[in-house]
Design a protein around this motif. Structure first.
Motif, short mmCIF file in Angstrom:
data_model
loop_
_atom_site.label_atom_id
_atom_site.label_comp_id
_atom_site.label_asym_id
_atom_site.label_seq_id
_atom_site.Cartn_x
_atom_site.Cartn_y
_atom_site.Cartn_z
N LEU A 63 0.83 -1.20 0.00
CA LEU A 63 0.00 0.00 0.00
C LEU A 63 0.87 1.26 0.00
CD1 LEU A 63 -2.72 -0.95 2.67
CD2 LEU A 63 -2.74 -1.38 0.22
N VAL A 64 1.87 1.27 0.87
CA VAL A 64 2.74 2.45 0.99
C VAL A 64 3.57 2.64 -0.27
CG1 VAL A 64 4.63 3.49 2.29
CG2 VAL A 64 2.80 2.28 3.50
N GLU A 65 4.13 1.55 -0.78
CA GLU A 65 4.98 1.67 -1.97
C GLU A 65 4.21 2.20 -3.17
OE1 GLU A 65 8.57 -1.40 -2.08
OE2 GLU A 65 6.64 -2.43 -1.94
N LYS A 66 3.01 1.67 -3.41
CA LYS A 66 2.25 2.12 -4.57
C LYS A 66 1.79 3.57 -4.41
CE LYS A 66 2.20 -1.78 -6.96
NZ LYS A 66 2.88 -2.69 -6.03
N ALA A 67 1.38 3.95 -3.22
CA ALA A 67 0.96 5.33 -3.00
C ALA A 67 2.14 6.28 -3.16
CB ALA A 67 0.33 5.48 -1.62
N THR A 68 3.28 5.90 -2.62
CA THR A 68 4.47 6.75 -2.72
C THR A 68 4.91 6.89 -4.17
OG1 THR A 68 5.16 6.06 -0.51
CG2 THR A 68 6.83 7.06 -1.92
N ALA A 69 4.89 5.79 -4.91
CA ALA A 69 5.30 5.83 -6.33
C ALA A 69 4.38 6.72 -7.16
CB ALA A 69 5.32 4.41 -6.90
N SER A 70 3.13 6.87 -6.72
CA SER A 70 2.19 7.71 -7.46
C SER A 70 2.44 9.20 -7.26
CB SER A 70 0.75 7.39 -7.02
OG SER A 70 0.47 7.96 -5.75
N GLY A 71 3.31 9.53 -6.29
CA GLY A 71 3.56 10.93 -5.99
C GLY A 71 2.64 11.50 -4.93
N ALA A 72 1.76 10.67 -4.38
CA ALA A 72 0.84 11.15 -3.34
C ALA A 72 1.63 11.60 -2.11
CB ALA A 72 -0.14 10.04 -2.96
N ARG A 73 1.09 12.60 -1.44
CA ARG A 73 1.77 13.14 -0.25
C ARG A 73 0.84 13.01 0.95
NH1 ARG A 73 4.11 18.86 -2.16
NH2 ARG A 73 5.57 18.50 -0.44
N VAL A 74 0.55 11.78 1.27
CA VAL A 74 -0.39 11.48 2.37
C VAL A 74 0.39 11.14 3.62
CG1 VAL A 74 -2.10 10.62 0.72
CG2 VAL A 74 -0.52 9.01 1.80
N ALA A 75 -0.30 11.20 4.75
CA ALA A 75 0.28 10.74 6.01
C ALA A 75 -0.21 9.32 6.29
CB ALA A 75 -0.13 11.68 7.15
N TRP A 76 0.67 8.52 6.90
CA TRP A 76 0.34 7.15 7.28
C TRP A 76 0.37 7.03 8.79
CZ3 TRP A 76 -1.21 3.60 3.73
CH2 TRP A 76 -0.93 3.87 2.38
N VAL A 77 -0.71 6.51 9.36
CA VAL A 77 -0.86 6.41 10.80
C VAL A 77 -1.36 5.00 11.14
CG1 VAL A 77 -2.17 7.28 12.79
CG2 VAL A 77 -1.26 8.88 11.10
N CYS A 78 -0.94 4.49 12.29
CA CYS A 78 -1.29 3.13 12.72
C CYS A 78 -2.41 3.15 13.74
CB CYS A 78 -0.06 2.46 13.31
SG CYS A 78 -0.35 0.80 13.96
N ASP A 79 -3.50 2.46 13.45
CA ASP A 79 -4.55 2.15 14.43
C ASP A 79 -4.32 0.70 14.86
OD1 ASP A 79 -6.79 1.22 15.74
OD2 ASP A 79 -8.23 1.85 14.22
N PRO A 80 -3.69 0.47 16.01
CA PRO A 80 -3.38 -0.90 16.41
C PRO A 80 -4.47 -1.56 17.24
CG PRO A 80 -2.38 0.61 17.96
CD PRO A 80 -3.15 1.47 16.96
N MET A 81 -5.65 -0.94 17.26
CA MET A 81 -6.73 -1.43 18.11
C MET A 81 -7.67 -2.37 17.37
SD MET A 81 -5.79 0.30 20.81
CE MET A 81 -7.13 0.04 21.95
N HIS A 82 -8.23 -1.90 16.25
CA HIS A 82 -9.36 -2.60 15.63
C HIS A 82 -9.00 -3.92 14.99
CE1 HIS A 82 -11.18 1.39 16.15
NE2 HIS A 82 -12.30 0.72 16.21
N GLY A 83 -7.75 -4.08 14.57
CA GLY A 83 -7.35 -5.36 13.98
C GLY A 83 -6.95 -6.40 15.00
N ASN A 84 -7.03 -6.05 16.28
CA ASN A 84 -6.57 -6.96 17.34
C ASN A 84 -7.64 -7.22 18.40
OD1 ASN A 84 -3.74 -7.27 16.44
ND2 ASN A 84 -3.63 -5.07 16.83
N THR A 85 -8.88 -7.13 18.00
CA THR A 85 -9.98 -7.38 18.93
C THR A 85 -10.24 -8.88 19.04
OG1 THR A 85 -10.94 -5.27 18.27
CG2 THR A 85 -12.36 -6.76 19.48
N MET A 86 -10.54 -9.34 20.23
CA MET A 86 -10.78 -10.76 20.46
C MET A 86 -11.87 -10.90 21.52
SD MET A 86 -7.57 -11.74 22.95
CE MET A 86 -8.38 -13.23 23.47
#
Length: 461
Positions: free
Chosen positions: A339-362
């Motif tokens: 995801l990061v590589e393709k977005a960066t190669a496109s020239g996009a200037r977005v910020a990337w942030v980690c939500d470590p909560m929702h993918g780790n619910t049990m």
């Protein structure tokens, strides 16, 4: 035809999203009541102002350029009953403490954004729930219906949108009062952290960071600087822009510039369940000038990311678009790089942030929805390692937390276990880190960022 009513009437953006599919939209039973409510919201004062939103956009531009970090945190779902000044104060204090530690470790400014003053609605995976043979509509947050499992409480009520507005206004007043009083001076925040360390089972681990901050403060004093005057209390609010029946009426045109902003919060984000490229949410977000975010789960593809960039940030302006990835500790290293590589190669200037909560619910053995602190830390570690390997900027973390001593997530410095979930499980929706676990996370991430030694594996739950 797209039209805008005048800014003095209070309404903006009509006929752009209303004919499109709006996922997670409540089934309001009384259209006339909904119309009355939206008309009242349309005439209400804005909760935030355009210049504040633009200032946050500038701060997030620094995050996108690799010159700052974003710390975004707060309740999974706010409730009307907990919208008190004391509750807000505890959340802000916790985030100020976390930010001070991360600022020292990363040697860059930390932009502080709360999940506050509008996070009253939640997307749900099922429209109904069944208990003991009784089926009722799912609780969708206090902005829509009541938590109690009764037929009366679970009916969607548009009057709750007005209560959401009033509660958000009160919360913002508390935020502005706290930040205006100068209570977040660097020395004072560091003393709060010292108190936390003194009572932590992991204090030996944290002392290196605390000693480094001590040295930095001593250096400042030696040069004649006054650390107490370094009041980094700038704070912004955000929420998921889920209820377009609320966001639409609260959209305003800035008379200075003619630009259009959501006046319900400084930053809004689109959730994993509502980021349909042809849906109402993406359409609405494409029309506002606030800084915006999009949640990306493990099913996100590079093509989806590129199409979202085209729709939401076609001019490639840093600070406009933040991707908040919620991939899970076991998937982050596999999914994120592409995801990061393709977005960066496109020239996009977005910020990337980690939500470590929702993918780790049990689910705990007791049936409680919970999260392991170790999994949360592991996803953050993986997120930063991926960016380090790619040579890109890991822009920060987005966490569900509270300033209270709840027992909703297991693990952390005080090693909460499954039996502790019965003590103070107070969330109306998803489990949150308590104050101690939030500061544990900040110190352990700071140690990783500081590069003194690898982040240790936390105690097992």
């Amino acid at each position: 035809m797209d039209t805008l009513k005048s800014e003095t009437s209070g309404v903006a953006l009509v006929n752009t999203w209303s004919g499109l599919p709006a996922a997670q939209r409540p089934d309001w039973p009384d259209p006339a009541a909904l119309h009355r409510v939206t008309e009242e919201l349309a005439g209400a004062p804005p909760l935030v102002f355009a210049d504040e939103c633009d200032r946050l956009r500038d701060r997030l531009a620094a995050v996108a350029r690799g010159e700052a970090l974003l710390l975004q945190g707060g309740d999974c779902a706010e409730t009307f009953a907990q919208a008190s000044a004391d509750s807000v104060h505890r959340k802000l204090t916790t985030m100020m403490q976390m930010a001070a530690v991360l600022t020292y470790a990363a040697s860059v400014p930390v932009v502080k954004v709360g999940r506050l003053a509008g996070q009253y609605a939640k997307p749900r995976s099922q429209p109904v729930e069944t208990r003991d043979g009784v089926t009722l509509p799912t609780y969708r947050g206090d902005a829509v219906n009541g938590f109690d499992f009764t037929a009366e409480a679970r009916v969607p009520d548009p009057e709750r949108l007005l209560r959401m507005y009033r509660a958000s206004s009160s919360t913002l007043n508390a935020v502005r009062a706290f930040t205006a009083r100068g209570h977040a001076g660097l020395s004072q925040v560091h003393e709060w952290n010292r108190d936390f360390i003194a009572g932590s089972p992991l204090r030996g681990t944290y002392e290196t960071i605390a000693a480094g901050i001590d040295r930095a403060l001593h250096f400042m004093r030696a040069t004649g600087a006054r650390p107490d005057h370094f009041d980094d209390a700038e704070f912004y609010v955000s929420h998921e822009g889920l209820l377009l029946d609320y966001e639409g009426p609260l959209t305003r045109r800035d008379p200075r510039t003619g630009r259009v902003h959501a006046a319900s919060g400084h930053m809004l984000w689109i959730g994993e369940r509502t980021r349909d490229l042809d849906g109402a949410h993406v359409e609405y977000f494409s029309r506002i000038d606030n800084p915006i975010g999009v949640k990306l789960g493990p099913t996100a593809t590079p093509d989806t990311v590129l199409r979202l960039i085209d729709r939401l940030d076609p001019d490639g302006e840093p600070g406009r678009l933040t991707f908040v990835v919620r991939l899970g500790a076991d998937r982050v290293r596999d999914v994120l790089p592409d995801l990061v590589e393709k977005a960066t190669a496109s020239g996009a200037r977005v910020a990337w942030v980690c939500d470590p909560m929702h993918g780790n619910t049990m689910e705990a053995p007791s049936g409680h929805k919970t999260r392991r602190f170790d999994d949360i830390l592991a996803e953050v570690r993986g997120f930063f390692e991926v960016h380090r390997a790619l040579g890109t900027h890991a822009g920060g973390i987005h966490v569900e937390l509270t300033g209270d001593d709840v027992t909703e997530c297991v693990g952390g410095g005080h090693d909460l276990g499954f039996p502790d979930l019965f003590d103070r499980y107070e969330s109306a929706c998803d489990p949150r880190l308590n104050r101690g676990q939030s500061l544990d996370l900040a110190f352990l991430v700071a140690e990783f960022l500081h590069g003194d030694r690898p982040v240790p594996d936390g105690p097992a739950a």
